[in-house]
Design an enzyme around this catalytic site. Structure first.
Site, PDB file in Angstrom:
ATOM      1  CD  GLU A  45      29.965  27.854  76.930  1.00 58.41           C
ATOM      2  OE1 GLU A  45      30.814  28.721  77.166  1.00 58.41           O
ATOM      3  OE2 GLU A  45      30.148  26.897  76.162  1.00 58.41           O
ATOM      4  CD  GLU A  62      35.076   4.958  77.712  1.00 59.25           C
ATOM      5  OE1 GLU A  62      35.944   5.341  78.508  1.00 59.25           O
ATOM      6  OE2 GLU A  62      35.213   5.020  76.477  1.00 59.25           O
TER       7      GLU A  62
END
Length: 309
Positions: free
Chosen positions: A124, A93
């Site tokens: 992860e 963004e």
């Protein structure tokens, strides 16, 4: 995973606030939909207070980030699962909001882009993967690396911070448990603890909301410090569609009070650059002079205006 490793991990998770079981909520599936919605809303009210308690640590991390970015460094988010997705979201963004280069703020998720929509098992758990991901970006000492993990124990996030710190980069560890390994590994540890989740261990809920709020602060306030705004106006907005083109004109109008014809002329002269157009109008200079003055003030519009006084 061996039985001993599984037992150790299970014991570790049992100590985490984000994994805590709440007996008082054991029968929430018997509540009405309205009651459940009210309960979730009440739970969410605890998040801003948790963020508020961490504000000094957040502010210190932002000041350090802005200092690095002012000399050309990048802001790099790394996390797994929900935490990684939130980092990618915040990074994506920045270009339309602040006209940043897509390489200036980057979000990396364990397992790569495909992990945005489908879990990549085991990704992860690898510190080495985080180090490799950072090396692929050409990590430098001017960069800021933000490891994001609700539990504060995710190896990918910890590995990112450890590798970055060893390279001389600024490191921030954002977690939702106190005394986390991630915060300890980072130069700036930010621990926002909103408490156990409505659904046991579902850290996309309060922990995810808390992480989103902090990431909003890190990117937005850093960009304010870098001169990407004028007051509360997004003067570096990139007019890449009709809505943003209309917003650009409105921002110039709000900043200057000029009439439409003057705004159109200023934007045309600057190729749609909002900040330059505002300077043209308020300082009564031409496009070339506006560009020169903004270059001299490193893009800070307010400083450029003061320099013309």
């Amino acid at each position: 995973m061996s039985t001993s490793t599984y037992s150790a991990l299970r014991a570790q998770l049992a100590t985490l606030t984000t994994e805590a079981f709440r007996p008082e909520l054991a029968e929430i599936d018997r509540l009405s939909t309205l009651e459940l919605a009210g309960l979730m809303n009440d739970e969410d009210r605890t998040v801003p207070a948790a963020v508020a308690r961490a504000l000094p640590a957040i502010a210190a991390a932002i000041d350090a980030t802005a200092e690095r970015m002012a000399r050309g460094g990048r802001l790099l988010y790394l996390g797994a699962g929900t935490a990684g997705r939130l980092g990618v979201l915040d990074a994506s963004e920045c270009p339309p909001t602040f006209n940043t280069d897509p390489a200036q703020v980057v979000g990396l998720i364990a397992g790569g882009p495909g992990a945005m929509v489908k879990a990549v098992e085991g990704a992860e758990d690898s510190k080495e993967l985080a180090a490799a991901d950072l090396d692929a970006l050409g990590l430098t000492a001017d960069d800021t690396v933000v490891g994001i993990s609700a539990s504060g124990r995710t190896p990918y996030a910890i590995g990112a911070v450890e590798h970055a710190r060893a390279a001389g980069a600024l490191t921030i560890g954002l977690s939702c448990n106190a005394d986390s390994a991630l915060a300890a590994a980072a130069e700036h540890g930010i621990e926002v603890v909103p408490g156990p989740e409505l659904l046991t261990g579902s850290t996309r809920l309060k922990a995810g909301t808390a992480q989103k709020l902090v990431l909003n602060m890190i990117s937005t306030i850093t960009m304010i410090r870098l001169g990407k705004t004028y007051g509360n106006l997004m003067v570096d907005v990139r007019a890449s569609n009709e809505k943003l083109q209309a917003r650009s004109r409105r921002i110039v109008a709000l900043a200057t009070g000029a009439h439409d014809e003057q705004i159109e002329a200023a934007l045309a002269a600057t190729g749609g650059e909002v900040k330059n157009a505002i300077l043209i109008i308020l300082a009564d200079v031409d496009a070339a002079t506006a560009a020169e003055r903004l270059t001299a003030t490193h893009g800070h519009l307010r400083a450029a205006l003061h320099a013309t006084a």
